[in-house]
Motif scaffolding. Structure first.
Motif, PDB file in Angstrom:
ATOM      1  N   VAL A 133       1.015  -0.997  -0.075  1.00  0.00           N
ATOM      2  CA  VAL A 133       0.152   0.003  -0.079  1.00  0.00           C
ATOM      3  C   VAL A 133       1.007   1.271   0.096  1.00  0.00           C
ATOM      4  CG1 VAL A 133      -1.862   1.224   1.342  1.00  0.00           C
ATOM      5  CG2 VAL A 133      -1.924  -1.381   1.061  1.00  0.00           C
ATOM      6  N   ALA A 134       1.823   1.441   0.782  1.00  0.00           N
ATOM      7  CA  ALA A 134       2.593   2.671   0.983  1.00  0.00           C
ATOM      8  C   ALA A 134       1.782   3.889   1.364  1.00  0.00           C
ATOM      9  CB  ALA A 134       3.489   2.777  -0.139  1.00  0.00           C
ATOM     10  N   GLY A 135       2.051   4.920   0.815  1.00  0.00           N
ATOM     11  CA  GLY A 135       1.488   6.098   1.064  1.00  0.00           C
ATOM     12  C   GLY A 135       1.122   6.459   2.514  1.00  0.00           C
ATOM     13  N   ASP A 136       0.207   6.557   3.454  1.00  0.00           N
ATOM     14  CA  ASP A 136       0.049   6.790   4.758  1.00  0.00           C
ATOM     15  C   ASP A 136       0.307   5.632   5.518  1.00  0.00           C
ATOM     16  OD1 ASP A 136      -2.589   5.381   4.314  1.00  0.00           O
ATOM     17  OD2 ASP A 136      -3.845   7.057   5.316  1.00  0.00           O
ATOM     18  N   TYR A 137       0.335   4.388   4.908  1.00  0.00           N
ATOM     19  CA  TYR A 137       0.444   3.135   5.406  1.00  0.00           C
ATOM     20  C   TYR A 137       2.003   3.075   6.179  1.00  0.00           C
ATOM     21  CZ  TYR A 137      -3.601   0.357   4.767  1.00  0.00           C
ATOM     22  OH  TYR A 137      -4.909  -0.267   4.902  1.00  0.00           O
ATOM     23  N   VAL A 138       2.934   3.965   5.623  1.00  0.00           N
ATOM     24  CA  VAL A 138       4.490   4.002   5.737  1.00  0.00           C
ATOM     25  C   VAL A 138       4.508   4.192   7.388  1.00  0.00           C
ATOM     26  CG1 VAL A 138       6.702   4.393   5.307  1.00  0.00           C
ATOM     27  CG2 VAL A 138       5.005   4.290   3.527  1.00  0.00           C
ATOM     28  N   THR A 139       4.177   5.299   7.762  1.00  0.00           N
ATOM     29  CA  THR A 139       4.242   5.729   9.260  1.00  0.00           C
ATOM     30  C   THR A 139       3.404   4.729  10.168  1.00  0.00           C
ATOM     31  OG1 THR A 139       4.729   8.131   8.833  1.00  0.00           O
ATOM     32  CG2 THR A 139       3.833   7.451  11.124  1.00  0.00           C
ATOM     33  N   ARG A 140       2.397   4.320   9.533  1.00  0.00           N
ATOM     34  CA  ARG A 140       1.514   3.301  10.328  1.00  0.00           C
ATOM     35  C   ARG A 140       2.141   2.100  10.450  1.00  0.00           C
ATOM     36  NH1 ARG A 140      -4.328   3.864   7.638  1.00  0.00           N
ATOM     37  NH2 ARG A 140      -4.961   2.624   9.907  1.00  0.00           N
ATOM     38  N   ASN A 141       3.002   1.651   9.586  1.00  0.00           N
ATOM     39  CA  ASN A 141       3.541   0.345   9.527  1.00  0.00           C
ATOM     40  C   ASN A 141       4.631   0.576  10.655  1.00  0.00           C
ATOM     41  OD1 ASN A 141       2.178  -0.946   7.793  1.00  0.00           O
ATOM     42  ND2 ASN A 141       3.336  -0.381   6.015  1.00  0.00           N
ATOM     43  N   TYR A 142       5.210   1.732  10.820  1.00  0.00           N
ATOM     44  CA  TYR A 142       6.727   1.718  11.544  1.00  0.00           C
ATOM     45  C   TYR A 142       5.974   1.743  13.190  1.00  0.00           C
ATOM     46  CZ  TYR A 142       9.305   3.750   8.030  1.00  0.00           C
ATOM     47  OH  TYR A 142      10.299   3.843   6.718  1.00  0.00           O
ATOM     48  N   GLU A 143       4.614   2.312  13.283  1.00  0.00           N
ATOM     49  CA  GLU A 143       3.722   2.271  14.604  1.00  0.00           C
ATOM     50  C   GLU A 143       3.427   0.705  14.806  1.00  0.00           C
ATOM     51  OE1 GLU A 143       0.892   4.824  13.869  1.00  0.00           O
ATOM     52  OE2 GLU A 143       1.855   6.546  14.454  1.00  0.00           O
ATOM     53  N   ALA A 144       3.004  -0.026  14.019  1.00  0.00           N
ATOM     54  CA  ALA A 144       2.839  -1.474  13.979  1.00  0.00           C
ATOM     55  C   ALA A 144       3.932  -2.644  14.231  1.00  0.00           C
ATOM     56  CB  ALA A 144       1.663  -1.822  12.927  1.00  0.00           C
ATOM     57  N   ALA A 145       5.010  -2.020  13.691  1.00  0.00           N
ATOM     58  CA  ALA A 145       6.330  -3.028  14.015  1.00  0.00           C
ATOM     59  C   ALA A 145       6.718  -3.125  15.147  1.00  0.00           C
ATOM     60  CB  ALA A 145       7.394  -2.307  12.869  1.00  0.00           C
ATOM     61  N   ALA A 146       7.268  -4.398  15.477  1.00  0.00           N
ATOM     62  CA  ALA A 146       7.911  -4.601  16.698  1.00  0.00           C
ATOM     63  C   ALA A 146       9.454  -3.999  16.652  1.00  0.00           C
ATOM     64  CB  ALA A 146       8.063  -6.039  16.729  1.00  0.00           C
ATOM     65  N   VAL A 147      10.148  -3.889  17.945  1.00  0.00           N
ATOM     66  CA  VAL A 147      11.593  -3.482  17.756  1.00  0.00           C
ATOM     67  C   VAL A 147      12.265  -4.239  16.777  1.00  0.00           C
ATOM     68  CG1 VAL A 147      13.412  -3.457  19.315  1.00  0.00           C
ATOM     69  CG2 VAL A 147      11.160  -2.660  20.002  1.00  0.00           C
ATOM     70  N   GLU A 148      13.190  -3.689  16.083  1.00  0.00           N
ATOM     71  CA  GLU A 148      14.105  -4.558  15.351  1.00  0.00           C
ATOM     72  C   GLU A 148      13.215  -5.321  14.085  1.00  0.00           C
ATOM     73  OE1 GLU A 148      17.427  -4.720  15.015  1.00  0.00           O
ATOM     74  OE2 GLU A 148      17.874  -4.316  17.291  1.00  0.00           O
ATOM     75  N   GLY A 149      12.004  -4.791  13.755  1.00  0.00           N
ATOM     76  CA  GLY A 149      11.138  -5.119  12.810  1.00  0.00           C
ATOM     77  C   GLY A 149      11.620  -4.874  11.360  1.00  0.00           C
ATOM     78  N   ARG A 150      11.104  -5.577  10.676  1.00  0.00           N
ATOM     79  CA  ARG A 150      11.327  -5.562   8.993  1.00  0.00           C
ATOM     80  C   ARG A 150      10.063  -5.340   8.219  1.00  0.00           C
ATOM     81  NH1 ARG A 150      12.843  -9.551  12.700  1.00  0.00           N
ATOM     82  NH2 ARG A 150      12.430 -11.301  11.153  1.00  0.00           N
ATOM     83  N   ILE A 151      10.261  -4.157   7.504  1.00  0.00           N
ATOM     84  CA  ILE A 151       9.187  -3.897   6.592  1.00  0.00           C
ATOM     85  C   ILE A 151       9.534  -4.102   5.262  1.00  0.00           C
ATOM     86  CG2 ILE A 151       7.264  -1.973   6.208  1.00  0.00           C
ATOM     87  CD1 ILE A 151       8.661  -1.247   9.135  1.00  0.00           C
ATOM     88  N   VAL A 152       8.708  -4.713   4.310  1.00  0.00           N
ATOM     89  CA  VAL A 152       9.010  -5.261   3.020  1.00  0.00           C
ATOM     90  C   VAL A 152       7.922  -4.515   2.204  1.00  0.00           C
ATOM     91  CG1 VAL A 152       9.881  -6.892   1.411  1.00  0.00           C
ATOM     92  CG2 VAL A 152      10.174  -7.143   3.953  1.00  0.00           C
ATOM     93  N   GLN A 153       8.464  -3.614   1.246  1.00  0.00           N
ATOM     94  CA  GLN A 153       7.468  -3.052   0.401  1.00  0.00           C
ATOM     95  C   GLN A 153       7.559  -3.597  -1.123  1.00  0.00           C
ATOM     96  OE1 GLN A 153       6.584   0.038   2.160  1.00  0.00           O
ATOM     97  NE2 GLN A 153       4.723  -0.224   0.675  1.00  0.00           N
ATOM     98  N   ILE A 154       6.254  -4.141  -1.519  1.00  0.00           N
ATOM     99  CA  ILE A 154       6.391  -4.584  -2.899  1.00  0.00           C
ATOM    100  C   ILE A 154       5.392  -4.079  -3.630  1.00  0.00           C
ATOM    101  CG2 ILE A 154       6.888  -7.012  -2.010  1.00  0.00           C
ATOM    102  CD1 ILE A 154       3.930  -7.693  -2.431  1.00  0.00           C
ATOM    103  N   ALA A 155       4.819  -3.046  -3.238  1.00  0.00           N
ATOM    104  CA  ALA A 155       4.008  -2.159  -4.297  1.00  0.00           C
ATOM    105  C   ALA A 155       3.592  -0.942  -3.521  1.00  0.00           C
ATOM    106  CB  ALA A 155       2.632  -2.906  -4.585  1.00  0.00           C
ATOM    107  N   VAL A 156       2.904   0.299  -4.182  1.00  0.00           N
ATOM    108  CA  VAL A 156       2.495   1.614  -3.760  1.00  0.00           C
ATOM    109  C   VAL A 156       1.319   1.870  -4.089  1.00  0.00           C
ATOM    110  CG1 VAL A 156       5.082   2.095  -3.454  1.00  0.00           C
ATOM    111  CG2 VAL A 156       4.140   2.590  -5.357  1.00  0.00           C
TER     112      VAL A 156
END
Ligand SMILES: NC(=O)c1ccc[n+]([C@@H]2O[C@H](COP(=O)([O-])OP(=O)(O)OC[C@H]3O[C@@H](n4cnc5c(N)ncnc54)[C@H](OP(=O)(O)O)[C@@H]3O)[C@@H](O)[C@H]2O)c1
Length: 336
Positions: free
Chosen positions: A226-249
């Motif tokens: 998704v990206a867009g406004d999901y980026v910051t929300r993904n950072y909020e939903a991630a655990a410490v040392e989390g990995r976020i993998v973007q495959i589309a926007v």
């Protein structure tokens, strides 16, 4: 080149006559491709439909240099001819393959390293639904994201071709799976596939729901399309040392991001696109899939979710269905 039965000089393919809506997908007569060294020619029996085909049809995702201009990133069928330097495959072998394009056709040539045997007991339409999403999910979730057994994966778009694959694979390898989808019906389908928690993102805030599902810890890996406004929300939903993998926007390529969350949690935000990668890279993924995932498919522990099967001539209808967004899982073209 070695070939079995007589191969015709011409074939029917579905081409993109001009950039535009689904109706620009039109049958054309094309030359049957000739496999070069290291390539096999496949008589296509079924071809998978993927969201990148829709983007290509609209003119937003041009094929990489050297690839066919025809849409279609995955097929199943029989090996019809062999280029030089092929040792593994024989004429008549039932196979499925990731293609760099050209799948919406009666014949396609593919590098031998992108070819896999049909999973045991699979029909051609089922097998054609496998390569694109399995290569993509394997690389992005397990290799790039490093998901391990016991960790939590958050998959956005859980009912998509990619999402249904990610849920099943992650669950099969021992992860706790949380997913988002846009309706109750889609959430129910995700739960049936093995998701531990499905969040209807139209009714619930996924950040709060992920925290709730993980006793406040967050997701170790997030697969995001998704990206867009999901980026910051993904950072909020991630655990410490989390990995976020973007495959589309799909929600927007540009975003206003709060990077403090990335620093404080020591997050890794990465991403990739599969299609332009080298044949050697794709062959390495194929080998990993055959060793670790093909037995799960063969025993039906996991299987592609089949939404709709349409004849090749109705590729435009397949794209209409994908763009309507009602589908759950994969749309496949029966090439006959
Ligand atoms: N990077 C790569 O190598 C690679 C390879 C293959 C595919 N992809 C990408 O992966 C995505 C999925 O591909 P697919 O073939 O599986 O497509 P698909 O079945 O059509 O799925 C698209 C999904 O995106 C979700 N979605 C779209 N916009 C959204 C938004 N604003 N917010 C939340 N969810 C949204 C939809 O969820 P709802 O219906 O629930 O709203 C739907 O499940 C596509 O974007 C495709 O381009 C990338």
């Amino acid at each position: 080149m070695a070939s079995g039965q007589k191969i015709p000089a011409k074939m029917t393919a579905i081409a993109i006559s001009e950039p535009g809506g689904p109706r620009v997908l039109k049958p054309e007569t094309r030359d049957v491709p000739v496999p070069g060294p290291g390539e096999v020619l496949i008589r296509v029996r079924a071809a998978g439909v993927n969201r990148p085909d829709v983007l290509q049809r609209k003119g937003a995702y041009p094929p990489p240099p050297g690839a066919s201009d025809l849409p279609g990133l995955e097929v199943s069928g029989e090996v019809a001819a062999l280029g030089d330097q092929i040792s593994r495959w024989r004429i008549g072998d039932r196979v499925c393959a990731l293609t760099p394009g050209g799948g919406y056709a009666e014949y396609v040539k593919v590098h031998a390293g992108s070819v896999l045997p049909l999973p045991a007991g699979f029909t051609h339409t089922e097998a054609a639904a496998v390569p694109e999403t399995y290569f993509t999910v394997w690389h992005n979730v397990f290799e790039r994201g490093g998901l391990k057994s016991g960790e939590t994966l958050l998959v956005h778009g859980g009912s998509s071709g990619i999402g249904t694959t990610a849920i099943q694979l992650a669950a099969a390898f021992g992860a706790y799976v949380v997913t988002t989808a846009g309706s109750k019906e889609k959430c129910d389908a995700c739960l049936k596939l093995g998701a531990d928690r499905a969040i209807n993102y139209r009714e619930e805030d996924f950040v709060a729901a992920v925290k709730d599902a993980t006793a406040g810890r967050g997701a170790n890996v997030i697969l995001d399309m998704v990206a867009g406004d999901y980026v910051t929300r993904n950072y909020e939903a991630a655990a410490v040392e989390g990995r976020i993998v973007q495959i589309a926007v799909q929600g927007g390529a540009a975003a206003s991001v709060d990077f403090s969350k990335l620093m404080v949690k020591r997050l890794t935000h990465t991403g990739s696109t599969l299609r332009p990668r080298t044949v050697e890279f794709k062959a390495a993924i194929a080998a990993a899939l055959e060793a670790q995932v093909w037995p799960l498919l063969g025993s039906r522990k996991i299987a592609p979710v089949m939404d709709t099967i349409l004849p090749l001539s109705e590729a435009w209808r397949a794209h209409e269905r994908m763009e309507d967004g009602e589908h759950i899982g994969k749309i496949v073209l029966d090439v006959g």
